[in-house]
Scaffold this active site. Structure first.
Site, PDB file in Angstrom:
ATOM      1  CG  ASP A 138      -1.731   1.167   1.458  1.00  0.00           C
ATOM      2  OD1 ASP A 138      -2.353   1.843   0.180  1.00  0.00           O
ATOM      3  OD2 ASP A 138      -2.621   1.730   2.472  1.00  0.00           O
ATOM      4  N   GLY A 167      -8.214   8.403   7.187  1.00  0.00           N
ATOM      5  CA  GLY A 167      -8.586   8.915   8.180  1.00  0.00           C
ATOM      6  C   GLY A 167      -9.940   8.653   9.143  1.00  0.00           C
ATOM      7  CG  ASN A 207      -7.104   0.830  -0.054  1.00  0.00           C
ATOM      8  OD1 ASN A 207      -7.045  -0.554  -1.000  1.00  0.00           O
ATOM      9  ND2 ASN A 207      -5.986   1.695  -0.934  1.00  0.00           N
ATOM     10  CB  SER A 257      -9.800   4.078   9.640  1.00  0.00           C
ATOM     11  OG  SER A 257      -8.455   5.349   9.029  1.00  0.00           O
TER      12      SER A 257
END
Ligand code: G3H
Ligand code: 13P
Ligand code: ZN
Length: 312
Positions: A83, A182, A257, A260
């Site tokens: 990643d 985030g 993806n 978090s």
């Protein structure tokens, strides 16, 4: 099944109108939780490793644990992916270590440099049957989107994608359409918005080509609330609404993806466990419930966002 690259899983996802979950891994419990859900639901999966995760766990450990996970769950296709690889050297090191897919992230570099380095990574990767993801455009920060709403500088420019893909030979492309990394993707009161029009425009220019969405955690309110209830401080954590992600998955997005959401589920569960069991000190107890939380979170993603149940 041995590790696979992303070629066939993306082709099937594109044709079937669903997406593959790409989950960030850092330790054994996270790997086992993800794999437990994917094996139960017969879902193909991408396990991805950031360079800081690679440093944290030491390079060989995650590869070996992923190989063990494949051996234990032979019925589902698994890709091991780097990643946000920031350089040719890092991509090469991961390919040499047995990764089956790498991201070269040159999105912050000038366009021509991004093209040149991505092309070099592709040249090396394809010799080893490793697929390559690259990125065009930079993920919008919350402030940029809200306060400078007509400033599209952060979004991917659909006029560039054909040239980029043709010249680099990459196998998939990450684009910026309003997601961000985030747990604080939007401000309270702000209307969450994804630029699905840009995604459609990109898809028109690249028919049949797999698109990747970074920064796609939905930041489930029940886990935010659990963190805050049990001594944490994550006020105003807000993610991408799941119905928008599902919409993107029905379009050209083949890889979503998630990091978090895993962190949040794990942290919330461990906080609750400690609050309710102050005398316990065996890590297997709190890491065990954290692993269960990862498993149910991933099952939830497969059902509500990805649509890849039974596609293994
Ligand atoms: O895109 C970033 C991922 O969430 C990985 O984050 O570098 O802290 O492991 P990390
Ligand atoms: P989130 O922070 O939304 O989980 O995004 C993770 C990601 O894009 C990893 O590359
Ligand atoms: Zn990312």
């Amino acid at each position: 099944m041995a590790l696979v690259n992303t070629k066939e899983m993306f082709q099937k996802a594109y044709d079937g109108g669903y997406a593959i979950g790409a989950f960030n891994i850092n330790d054994m419990e996270i790997i086992q939780g993800i794999m437990g859900a994917c094996a139960d639901l017969k879902a193909p999966v991408i396990l991805q490793v950031s360079s800081s995760a690679r440093k944290y766990a030491h390079p060989a450990y995650l590869v070996k644990m992923v190989e063990a996970a494949c051996k234990e769950n032979p019925e589902i296709p698994v890709a091991l992916h780097l990643d946000h690889g920031s350089s040719y050297e890092l991509c090469k090191a991961c390919i040499d270590d047995g990764f089956t897919s790498v991201m070269f992230d040159g999105s912050s570099k000038p366009y021509e440099e991004n093209v040149e380095e991505a092309r070099k990574v592709v040249e090396y990767a394809h010799k080893y049957n490793v697929t390559v993801e690259a990125e065009l455009g930079q993920l919008a920060g919350v402030e940029d989107e809200v306060e400078v709403s007509d400033d599209n500088a952060q979004f991917t420019d659909p006029n560039e994608v054909q040239d980029f893909v043709t010249r680099t030979g990459v196998d998939s492309l990450a684009i910026a359409i309003g997601t961000s990394h985030g747990a604080y993707k939007f401000k309270p009161g702000q209307n969450p918005k994804l630029r699905l029009d840009i995604l459609q425009e990109v898809a028109n220019r690249l028919p049949g080509f797999p698109i990747v969405l970074h920064g796609a955690s939905s930041v489930l309110p029940e886990y935010v609330q659990m963190v805050n209830q049990f001594g944490g401080k994550m006020p105003d954590a807000i993610g991408i609404p799941e119905e928008m992600l599902r919409e993107a998955a029905k379009m050209a997005v083949c890889k979503i993806n998630v990091d978090s959401d895993l962190r949040l589920a794990m942290t919330a569960t461990v906080r609750k466990y400690f609050a309710e069991n102050p005398s316990h000190f065996d890590p297997r107890q709190y890491l065990g419930v954290a692993r269960d939380a990862i498993q149910s979170l991933v099952a939830h993603k497969i059902n509500t966002v990805l649509g890849c149940e039974g596609k293994a």
